[in-house]
Design an enzyme around this catalytic site. Structure first.
Site, PDB file in Angstrom:
ATOM      1  N   GLY A 141       0.829  -1.207   0.000  1.00 30.59           N
ATOM      2  CA  GLY A 141       0.000   0.000   0.000  1.00 30.59           C
ATOM      3  C   GLY A 141       0.854   1.243   0.000  1.00 30.59           C
ATOM      4  O   GLY A 141       2.049   1.194  -0.287  1.00 30.59           O
ATOM      5  N   ASN A 142       0.248   2.391   0.291  1.00 24.57           N
ATOM      6  CA  ASN A 142       1.021   3.632   0.419  1.00 24.57           C
ATOM      7  C   ASN A 142       0.388   4.516   1.485  1.00 24.57           C
ATOM      8  O   ASN A 142      -0.647   4.174   2.047  1.00 24.57           O
ATOM      9  CB  ASN A 142       1.137   4.339  -0.938  1.00 24.57           C
ATOM     10  CG  ASN A 142      -0.212   4.718  -1.503  1.00 24.57           C
ATOM     11  OD1 ASN A 142      -0.936   5.506  -0.916  1.00 24.57           O
ATOM     12  ND2 ASN A 142      -0.576   4.115  -2.632  1.00 24.57           N
ATOM     13  N   HIS A 143       1.020   5.687   1.743  1.00 30.08           N
ATOM     14  CA  HIS A 143       0.602   6.514   2.879  1.00 30.08           C
ATOM     15  C   HIS A 143      -0.523   7.495   2.575  1.00 30.08           C
ATOM     16  O   HIS A 143      -0.819   8.346   3.397  1.00 30.08           O
ATOM     17  CB  HIS A 143       1.808   7.309   3.407  1.00 30.08           C
ATOM     18  CG  HIS A 143       2.871   6.435   3.988  1.00 30.08           C
ATOM     19  ND1 HIS A 143       2.651   5.646   5.099  1.00 30.08           N
ATOM     20  CD2 HIS A 143       4.154   6.205   3.606  1.00 30.08           C
ATOM     21  CE1 HIS A 143       3.756   4.981   5.381  1.00 30.08           C
ATOM     22  NE2 HIS A 143       4.680   5.294   4.490  1.00 30.08           N
ATOM     23  N   ALA A 189      -4.011   7.669  -4.919  1.00 30.51           N
ATOM     24  CA  ALA A 189      -2.632   7.198  -5.108  1.00 30.51           C
ATOM     25  C   ALA A 189      -2.732   5.708  -5.443  1.00 30.51           C
ATOM     26  O   ALA A 189      -2.718   4.849  -4.555  1.00 30.51           O
ATOM     27  CB  ALA A 189      -1.825   7.422  -3.842  1.00 30.51           C
TER      28      ALA A 189
END
Ligand code: CTP
Length: 403
Positions: A212-214, A279
């Site tokens: 995943g990402n932030h 994102a």
């Protein structure tokens, strides 16, 4: 565009009357609003009923006037009242009710409705000059403005005390003009279908792990809220986020880039403006393990496959009248990369975020953006709250009359 004099037709206006001699003017205000075709409901603080009677206001508004949280046999649903209205106008706003709004007190129906209102709240203060200029009042006015409430200007003139000075409530006719202008400004996107994507995507590795990402989804949500406030029908397609989805919009929750792609493709045809603020993961695990991957060798090699580039695919099928907006998050060669992405993905606008700008990007409540259009015009903005950034984006992408 609808001319301002038709702006109040069928608008649901909730008037909150608090205790001030100026309350007598609310009878005229209600009469004018009804004449303009607005649907008017009135609630009162107990103190205000000494200045104008509920009977007068219920007769003029053609609706029951409530002034207490409960009677012996029933309870006034303050939450529903605050959700019913397109706008809540507190007029006159007394010093006492102002102080309660600034500090979150809710000891009567009006303040309880205010605290649970999901619509815009406008206030028309009315008080004697000394009270108006008191440091506490000034502070309280600034505070309620910072909460997003709109404060109508007060006038200079004869006051209830017999003195002359500042503190007179705006006249009913001015309040009508203010409301007309408010609705005109806030219906600029009426009838438009807008889709906004937000947040990260999670690409599963096995039943307990993911890539995943932030991304927090805050920017996408601020954009969705801004478009909703301007009258658009908004659909938010979001990945896994902790943020609350604002009321008054549709939403679809997805996990993976593929799921986001499927959801976007389904709705794109009927969309006027599409903003890809999500994102999206560029790669997903080729073979997701059905069972938890056990720790064995020193190295674990995962094969990743490219996910669909949603923005690029939308750019390829977009019609001339559709507006497509992308985001570019960059760490270096920012402008070149943003323009490259704009062209490659056939977007109309690309919004650049640089990871090098302090206070901008993932997780922050603020953001600093530069917007590029197809002609490579560049609009630079200062570091602002994500809410203000959302307004800048919507102003910029709608200014050329595409919508
Ligand atoms: N985007 C998308 N689908 C993807 C990846 C990105 O629709 N699979 C969209 C993003 O939502 C954003 C824009 O494309 O609006 C640019 O995303 P970004 O991550 O900055 O760029 P990428 O195209 O993924 O390129 P790179 O990661 O190499 O910078």
């Amino acid at each position: 565009m609808i001319p301002p004099f038709f702006m109040l037709t069928n608008k649901k206006i909730l008037i909150g009357v608090s205790g001030s001699i100026a309350a007598y003017k609310i009878a005229v205000l209600v009469r004018l609003l009804v004449k303009e075709g607005a649907i008017v409901k009135v609630i009162m603080t107990p103190a205000s009923t000494a200045f104008v009677t509920p009977l007068t206001l219920s007769t003029l508004s053609k609706n029951e006037v409530l002034h207490s949280l409960a009677t012996d046999s029933s309870w006034a649903n303050h939450v529903l009242l605050g959700r019913w209205a397109d706008v809540m106008l507190i007029a006159p706003l007394s010093c006492n009710t102002l102080a309660k709004m600034a500090h979150g007190l809710c000891d009567n129906l009006l303040t309880a409705v205010y605290l649970s209102a999901t619509c815009k709240v406008l206030v028309a203060p009315a008080m004697d000059e000394d009270m108006w200029h008191h440091a506490t009042t000034k502070e309280n006015i600034e505070k309620i403005k910072s909460f997003g409430n709109l404060v109508l200007p007060v006038h200079h003139g004869e006051l209830a005390s017999g003195l002359r000075g500042e503190g007179r409530m705006a006249e009913p006719e001015e309040m009508i003009t203010y409301l007309q202008n408010y609705f005109q400004q806030h219906t600029t996107l009426a009838g438009k279908q807008i889709v906004i994507t937000a947040g990260p995507t999670y690409e599963p590795i096995d039943p307990v792990r993911f890539i995943g990402n932030h991304s927090s989804g805050k920017m996408g949500i601020a954009l969705a809220e801004e478009c909703k406030n301007r009258g658009a029908t908004v659909l938010l397609i979001h990945g896994p986020i902790k943020q609350q989805i604002p009321v008054g919009m549709h939403s679809i929750s997805v996990q993976t880039a593929q799921q986001m792609y499927d959801a976007c493709m389904k709705v794109f045809e009927n969309t006027d403006i599409f903003i890809m603020a999500a994102a999206v993961a560029d790669y997903a695990v080729a073979e997701i393990s059905e069972t938890k991957i056990k720790k064995k060798e020193d190295e674990l090699i995962l094969t990743l496959h490219k996910t669909p580039d949603i923005l690029k695919q939308l750019g390829a099928i977009k019609k001339k009248e559709q507006l497509l907006v992308g985001f570019a998050l960059e760490t270096d060669h920012e402008k070149e990369n943003a323009i490259k992405k704009l062209k490659l993905k056939n977007a109309d606008y690309m919004i650049l975020n640089s990871m090098r700008d302090k206070g901008a990007g993932f997780g922050y409540d603020s953001n600093k953006i530069t917007i590029f259009d197809k002609a490579e015009n560049c609009f630079e903005f200062a570091l602002k709250s994500k809410k203000e950034v959302a307004a800048d984006i919507v102003n910029t992408i709608t200014q050329k009359g595409h919508v």
